[in-house]
Scaffold this active site. Sequence first.
Site, PDB file in Angstrom:
ATOM      1  N   LYS A 112       0.865  -1.185   0.000  1.00  0.00           N
ATOM      2  CA  LYS A 112       0.000   0.000   0.000  1.00  0.00           C
ATOM      3  C   LYS A 112       0.897   1.229   0.000  1.00  0.00           C
ATOM      4  O   LYS A 112       1.968   1.237   0.634  1.00  0.00           O
ATOM      5  CB  LYS A 112      -0.877  -0.043   1.256  1.00  0.00           C
ATOM      6  CG  LYS A 112      -1.909   1.061   1.377  1.00  0.00           C
ATOM      7  CD  LYS A 112      -2.749   0.853   2.631  1.00  0.00           C
ATOM      8  CE  LYS A 112      -3.834   1.896   2.803  1.00  0.00           C
ATOM      9  NZ  LYS A 112      -4.641   1.679   4.031  1.00  0.00           N
ATOM     10  N   SER A 188      -9.455   1.550   2.944  1.00  0.00           N
ATOM     11  CA  SER A 188      -8.617   2.391   2.112  1.00  0.00           C
ATOM     12  C   SER A 188      -7.527   1.605   1.380  1.00  0.00           C
ATOM     13  O   SER A 188      -6.887   2.145   0.490  1.00  0.00           O
ATOM     14  CB  SER A 188      -7.960   3.489   2.961  1.00  0.00           C
ATOM     15  OG  SER A 188      -7.061   2.912   3.897  1.00  0.00           O
ATOM     16  N   SER A 212      -9.870  -0.868   6.998  1.00  0.00           N
ATOM     17  CA  SER A 212      -9.183  -0.647   5.721  1.00  0.00           C
ATOM     18  C   SER A 212      -8.458  -1.857   5.138  1.00  0.00           C
ATOM     19  O   SER A 212      -8.026  -1.808   3.982  1.00  0.00           O
ATOM     20  CB  SER A 212      -8.190   0.515   5.846  1.00  0.00           C
ATOM     21  OG  SER A 212      -8.885   1.724   5.778  1.00  0.00           O
TER      22      SER A 212
END
Length: 537
Positions: A112, A188, A212
Amino acid sequence: MKFAFKLLLFGLAFHCQLIIAVSSLFQKNALPDLYEASIAELQDGLEKGLFTSVDLVKAYFARIDEVNLQGPALRAVIEMNPSAQKQAASLDFERKTKGPRGPLHGIPILLKDNIATMISDGSFALLGSVPPRDATVAAKLRAAGAILLGKANLSEWAHFRGNIASGWSGRGGQATCAYFPGADPSGSSSGSGIASSIGLAAAALGSETDGSIVSPSSRNNLVGIKPTVGLTSRAGVIPISVHQDTVGPMARSVADAAAILTVIAGRDPLDNFTLAQPAKVPDFTKALVSGGLRGIRLGVPRLFFPDDNNINAAFNETLSVIRELGATIVDPADFPDAGEMLASNNETIVLDTDFKVDVKTYIDGLLKVPTGVADLADLIAFNIAHAAEELPAPFYTDQSEFIVSENTTVDSAYFAALTADADLGRTRGIDGTLKKFNLDAILLPTDGFTSTPAAIAGYPIVTVPLGFQPDNVTATRANPVIENAPGLPFGIAFMGTAFSEFNLIKFAFAYEQATHTRLKRLAFPAAIPKTQLEDVL
Ligand SMILES: *[C@@H]1O[C@H](CO)[C@@H](O)[C@H](O)[C@H]1NC(C)=O
Ligand SMILES: *[C@@H]1O[C@H](CO)[C@@H](O)[C@H](O)[C@H]1NC(C)=O
Ligand SMILES: *[C@@H]1O[C@H](CO)[C@@H](O)[C@H](O)[C@H]1NC(C)=O
Ligand SMILES: *[C@@H]1O[C@H](CO)[C@@H](O)[C@H](O)[C@H]1NC(C)=O
Ligand SMILES: *[C@@H]1O[C@H](CO)[C@@H](O)[C@H](O)[C@H]1NC(C)=O
Ligand SMILES: CC(=O)N[C@H]1CO[C@H](CO)[C@@H](O)[C@@H]1O
């Protein structure tokens, strides 16, 4: 062969895409199909010399090229590591001369974009900034021989900037799910989810403050592990809250996720929350045993279920499978403090207050920040000054959470909220519920009020694919992404007390092996990359 046989067993209402995928699996039986290839299969092929890590990097890069900006433009990947191929070559050489370091040797993994190596959190505000070192989790992956393939798109600032669609960042644009064109990928850790779901890498790391990892894992048909806060180091990860942030794997199987977690877990002097974990990191792959649900008690907190009949019906139906595997289901097993938890605003106070402090600490630790931003006030001003990129109308103009956070101070209300969350989430929440009903874990759909109890407690969740929205669902209007549509995946969550990952993995593995839901439906055809290993050999 086992894999193909299982697929045939599902032979119900097959999409022709699935039949094509199955037959292509038969044709390429010597080389793993990168849509689904497990880390163990890739490792096996590397060991046998069927292909190299350089081949793997080439194939994954080609697959990213096919779908990231072209074709369905999923925008899952924000940056490809220009030295990935060089790293792969050196790991190939090392394998030949010394043998593999372990199960992740030469395996390409995406991070990420809030995990520092070349960083930025999807925002232009930290673009080009230089961290003092790799994030600890990235360093651990490297040390285990993994190839850091690149950075995955995300909801900018891990969805803490304000009310904007999941999966959008200024740098990466709007990411979308591979299971329906234009659909919300959730977030996210959006790009990590999309990329893992269609084999743009072997797996990916995500981070979670509240949902997330597990939410995009659920939406993208993956296994996601949200570890206990303090099992994996956050050093070098752009923060929201020191009290709730945690880093974990998003993968296509429990086995892959367990292998990655084993590598990234552990104490780290750079993150003192990790010092609370047991002295020895378990080998989580030892939890991959048969009979993992036999004799255990799972509680079902109905008050936290989602408002979605398809998900709830699939959950109800799967309970019989879990009972057949030998577990006792306590249903309902509602949290004694469910009402208070649902009404509580304590988490918002904690996160708003922490972010302002923690993001400044993070930026203070960077060696160089070309944009000159130093704190949250600067980030807000930066977004206004660069509105064309960072606040594009009509969908991405909001930074209200930033503004609320900037207005906070560390005061007695903050400390009261922290204390209340520990009480609500742990004492009277997850631990209270486990004790009251004498449970080993809590079981519920991942898309309910699921991540929040674990978020405020700092406790773990493992999510596994549960099902797909049926074909008779009407796709909602894109605003800017489609919230619900036929074929969108959803997961089932196993939740437990602090550092209970080993058991949760055991339960999740038993469930996964009995159901194999992930392959009951594939991504939409244009979102399935065509490049396979044979194309790069
Ligand atoms: C970590 O260190 C900070 C200050 O350096 C301290 O305030 C905090 O209590 C420590 N946390 C833990 C969990 O030890
Ligand atoms: C699922 O089961 C619960 C408890 O038995 C029941 O109240 C609920 O209506 C069921 N939901 C669906 C969608 O079948
Ligand atoms: C925090 O939680 C406590 C316990 O439920 C509650 O009494 C209080 O109202 C909550 N505070 C906020 C701001 O929601
Ligand atoms: C800032 O905080 C003060 C005091 O808590 C409050 O009265 C005010 O409404 C807040 N302003 C914003 C923009 O949130
Ligand atoms: C949609 O299909 C499911 C089965 O896939 C069925 O149970 C449900 O009743 C159908 N719903 C509608 C509104 O037709
Ligand atoms: C690696 C990659 O494809 N990055 C792209 C991410 O999205 C932005 C915005 O659409 C592109 O400019 C990048 O090229």
